[in-house]
Write a protein that holds these residues in place. Structure first.
Motif, PDB file in Angstrom:
ATOM      1  N   PRO A   1      36.766  76.559  78.405  1.00 53.97           N
ATOM      2  CA  PRO A   1      35.862  77.105  79.419  1.00 53.97           C
ATOM      3  C   PRO A   1      36.333  78.409  80.043  1.00 53.97           C
ATOM      4  O   PRO A   1      35.515  79.159  80.590  1.00 53.97           O
ATOM      5  CB  PRO A   1      35.816  75.995  80.478  1.00 53.97           C
ATOM      6  CG  PRO A   1      36.215  74.760  79.759  1.00 53.97           C
ATOM      7  CD  PRO A   1      37.207  75.196  78.729  1.00 53.97           C
TER       8      PRO A   1
ATOM      9  N   PRO B   1      32.103  79.298  75.714  1.00 54.30           N
ATOM     10  CA  PRO B   1      30.793  78.972  76.287  1.00 54.30           C
ATOM     11  C   PRO B   1      29.813  80.157  76.237  1.00 54.30           C
ATOM     12  O   PRO B   1      28.615  79.969  76.009  1.00 54.30           O
ATOM     13  CB  PRO B   1      31.133  78.594  77.735  1.00 54.30           C
ATOM     14  CG  PRO B   1      32.545  78.083  77.650  1.00 54.30           C
ATOM     15  CD  PRO B   1      33.216  78.968  76.628  1.00 54.30           C
ATOM     16  N   GLU B   2      30.347  81.362  76.413  1.00 54.70           N
ATOM     17  CA  GLU B   2      29.486  82.553  76.401  1.00 54.70           C
ATOM     18  C   GLU B   2      28.870  82.793  75.031  1.00 54.70           C
ATOM     19  O   GLU B   2      27.664  83.044  74.909  1.00 54.70           O
ATOM     20  CB  GLU B   2      30.289  83.782  76.831  1.00 54.70           C
ATOM     21  CG  GLU B   2      29.477  85.069  76.822  1.00 54.70           C
ATOM     22  CD  GLU B   2      30.313  86.278  77.210  1.00 54.70           C
ATOM     23  OE1 GLU B   2      29.902  87.403  76.859  1.00 54.70           O
ATOM     24  OE2 GLU B   2      31.367  86.100  77.842  1.00 54.70           O
TER      25      GLU B   2
ATOM     26  N   ALA C   1      26.275  80.075  74.256  1.00 56.30           N
ATOM     27  CA  ALA C   1      25.025  80.319  74.979  1.00 56.30           C
ATOM     28  C   ALA C   1      24.278  81.517  74.403  1.00 56.30           C
ATOM     29  O   ALA C   1      23.058  81.482  74.220  1.00 56.30           O
ATOM     30  CB  ALA C   1      25.321  80.539  76.462  1.00 56.30           C
ATOM     31  N   ARG C   2      25.004  82.582  74.090  1.00 56.04           N
ATOM     32  CA  ARG C   2      24.357  83.781  73.555  1.00 56.04           C
ATOM     33  C   ARG C   2      23.718  83.501  72.202  1.00 56.04           C
ATOM     34  O   ARG C   2      22.624  83.989  71.907  1.00 56.04           O
ATOM     35  CB  ARG C   2      25.359  84.926  73.448  1.00 56.04           C
ATOM     36  CG  ARG C   2      24.708  86.287  73.196  1.00 56.04           C
ATOM     37  CD  ARG C   2      25.756  87.377  73.063  1.00 56.04           C
ATOM     38  NE  ARG C   2      26.502  87.594  74.282  1.00 56.04           N
ATOM     39  CZ  ARG C   2      26.102  88.379  75.274  1.00 56.04           C
ATOM     40  NH1 ARG C   2      24.944  89.003  75.186  1.00 56.04           N
ATOM     41  NH2 ARG C   2      26.850  88.534  76.341  1.00 56.04           N
TER      42      ARG C   2
ATOM     43  N   MET D   1      28.490  75.162  80.856  1.00 56.73           N
ATOM     44  CA  MET D   1      27.439  75.714  80.010  1.00 56.73           C
ATOM     45  C   MET D   1      26.278  76.265  80.837  1.00 56.73           C
ATOM     46  O   MET D   1      25.670  77.276  80.476  1.00 56.73           O
ATOM     47  CB  MET D   1      26.946  74.663  79.026  1.00 56.73           C
ATOM     48  CG  MET D   1      27.978  74.249  77.984  1.00 56.73           C
ATOM     49  SD  MET D   1      28.817  75.651  77.160  1.00 56.73           S
ATOM     50  CE  MET D   1      27.425  76.592  76.546  1.00 56.73           C
TER      51      MET D   1
ATOM     52  N   GLU E   1      26.570  77.701  83.739  1.00 61.41           N
ATOM     53  CA  GLU E   1      27.030  78.993  84.237  1.00 61.41           C
ATOM     54  C   GLU E   1      26.996  80.040  83.136  1.00 61.41           C
ATOM     55  O   GLU E   1      26.634  81.200  83.376  1.00 61.41           O
ATOM     56  CB  GLU E   1      28.442  78.850  84.801  1.00 61.41           C
ATOM     57  CG  GLU E   1      29.089  80.150  85.266  1.00 61.41           C
ATOM     58  CD  GLU E   1      28.367  80.795  86.439  1.00 61.41           C
ATOM     59  OE1 GLU E   1      28.679  81.969  86.749  1.00 61.41           O
ATOM     60  OE2 GLU E   1      27.487  80.147  87.055  1.00 61.41           O
ATOM     61  N   ALA E   2      27.372  79.647  81.924  1.00 58.00           N
ATOM     62  CA  ALA E   2      27.345  80.587  80.807  1.00 58.00           C
ATOM     63  C   ALA E   2      25.932  81.071  80.540  1.00 58.00           C
ATOM     64  O   ALA E   2      25.699  82.267  80.301  1.00 58.00           O
ATOM     65  CB  ALA E   2      27.926  79.929  79.554  1.00 58.00           C
TER      66      ALA E   2
ATOM     67  N   ARG F   1      24.673  83.484  83.443  1.00 61.53           N
ATOM     68  CA  ARG F   1      25.201  84.844  83.380  1.00 61.53           C
ATOM     69  C   ARG F   1      24.460  85.708  82.365  1.00 61.53           C
ATOM     70  O   ARG F   1      24.366  86.916  82.521  1.00 61.53           O
ATOM     71  CB  ARG F   1      26.690  84.811  83.028  1.00 61.53           C
ATOM     72  CG  ARG F   1      27.581  84.315  84.154  1.00 61.53           C
ATOM     73  CD  ARG F   1      29.035  84.270  83.716  1.00 61.53           C
ATOM     74  NE  ARG F   1      29.921  83.899  84.803  1.00 61.53           N
ATOM     75  CZ  ARG F   1      31.224  83.711  84.659  1.00 61.53           C
ATOM     76  NH1 ARG F   1      31.777  83.864  83.457  1.00 61.53           N
ATOM     77  NH2 ARG F   1      31.971  83.373  85.692  1.00 61.53           N
TER      78      ARG F   1
ATOM     79  N   VAL G   1      38.217  82.120  84.961  1.00 60.66           N
ATOM     80  CA  VAL G   1      37.903  82.778  83.693  1.00 60.66           C
ATOM     81  C   VAL G   1      39.010  83.766  83.346  1.00 60.66           C
ATOM     82  O   VAL G   1      39.523  84.473  84.208  1.00 60.66           O
ATOM     83  CB  VAL G   1      36.546  83.513  83.785  1.00 60.66           C
ATOM     84  CG1 VAL G   1      36.272  84.294  82.499  1.00 60.66           C
ATOM     85  CG2 VAL G   1      35.425  82.519  84.042  1.00 60.66           C
TER      86      VAL G   1
ATOM     87  N   GLY H   1      33.933  86.320  80.433  1.00 61.24           N
ATOM     88  CA  GLY H   1      33.167  86.422  81.665  1.00 61.24           C
ATOM     89  C   GLY H   1      32.566  87.773  81.939  1.00 61.24           C
ATOM     90  O   GLY H   1      31.915  87.974  82.980  1.00 61.24           O
TER      91      GLY H   1
END
Length: 330
Positions: free
Chosen positions: A4, A9-10, A13-14, A34, A36-37, A40, A77, A295
């Protein structure tokens, strides 16, 4: 979801936000992380918490998360954190359970951090060792692959001096057999397996070391007696060039950097890590947690997308009759 505190996670998600066709995948991880990812990257993105895999809807714009942990606060992060190590480990173990039970077709794992695992009191040097232990003590090997070369490692995460000790006859045979099996699983009817030497010039007839004579060559001969098209030992500084030109389908490398540098030099976004010897498919991107950019919205999911596609192809080909398929088509 990976660590994390890193880019895992980024990029997960992307990938889901950029690739709406990925509607048959769920995320095993922490819902808070997830969510939060996704926030953002897209404030309008939706995260749905699953109580079981079978409840997934695979709807567009919806990231579905099966909880493997329940963090009360977001971890920091961009730096090593024990809580992140524990959460990453919990996600891997939960995903392995799903795969072993047949509830998912395969795993694609985002990057984890070895120091975070250690900080959490988990003595694993990486994904491969966790997978081996929780998949029933399987004899596994790491294969790094791109559209030009594939390499299977005899030894993985250990000091070079330890790699020399571990690369015994049994380890050579395991790697050669798994390399052959990997080629078959990719649709190659008779995989050509090149085995790299350990020493410069593959030992130069014993002048620069005798491991090739005592250990590696006998293993190649034993593999050939089993019907495997194995050859070598070849000098490590030229064997990958020959594989790239099409002479070999898979290269067995003796230690971590010997096998990974050639693949990574051709581009991290193109490389995929495949764990061989498991009862299910597992792939991952060919990069780490990238704490330096975590992040900041800069992480590229290209390697994760490649790993996802590679997993799909491996799953689709399971049970299919072997046919000759060049590396560039994989």
């Amino acid at each position: 979801m990976g660590d994390p505190s890193g880019i895992g996670p980024e990029i997960v998600a992307r990938l889901f936000l950029q690739r709406p066709e990925r509607r048959h995948g769920i995320v095993v991880g922490d819902p808070l992380v997830m969510a939060e990812a996704v926030r953002r990257l897209d404030p309008g993105g939706r995260v749905r918490r699953l109580d079981r895999v079978e409840a997934a809807r695979f709807a567009p714009g919806l990231l579905e998360v099966l909880p493997s942990s329940a963090l009360a606060v977001l971890p920091p992060v961009g730096r090593v954190c024990a809580a992140s190590g524990r959460a990453a480990y919990a996600a891997i173990v939960a995903a392995i359970g799903l795969a072993r039970s047949g509830r998912v077709a395969g795993l694609v794992t985002a990057p984890i951090h070895k120091e975070a695992l250690a900080a959490a009191g988990l003595a694993y040097p990486g994904h491969t060792e966790i997978l081996a232990e929780h998949a029933g003590g399987a004899r596994v090997a790491m294969m790094l692959a791109n559209d030009e070369i594939r390499t299977v490692l005899v030894t993985i995460h250990c000091a070079l001096s330890e790699a020399i000790r571990r690369g015994d006859f049994a380890a050579q045979m395991t790697a050669i057999r798994l390399a052959h099996g990997a080629g078959r699983s990719l649709g190659i009817a008779a995989p050509r397996v090149a085995v790299a030497g350990l020493n410069p010039h593959a030992g130069e007839g014993g002048l620069f070391g005798d491991e090739e004579i005592r250990i590696i060559r006998p293993a190649i001969e034993a593999a050939r007696a089993e019907g495997i098209d194995a050859s070598g030992p070849w000098p490590g500084d030229t064997v990958f060039m020959q594989a790239r030109r099409g002479r070999f389908d898979v290269v067995v490398a003796q230690y971590h950097d010997q096998g990974l540098i050639p693949v990574k030099y051709l581009g991290l976004e193109r490389g995929v890590n495949v764990t061989l010897g498991l009862p299910f498919v597992r792939t991952s991107p060919d990069h780490g947690t990238a704490f330096d950019i975590a992040g900041r919205g800069l992480a590229d999911p290209a390697s994760l997308a490649t790993a996802f596609a590679y997993a799909e192809r491996l799953i689709a080909r399971r049970g299919a009759a072997p046919a000759t398929i060049p590396a560039r088509d994989l």
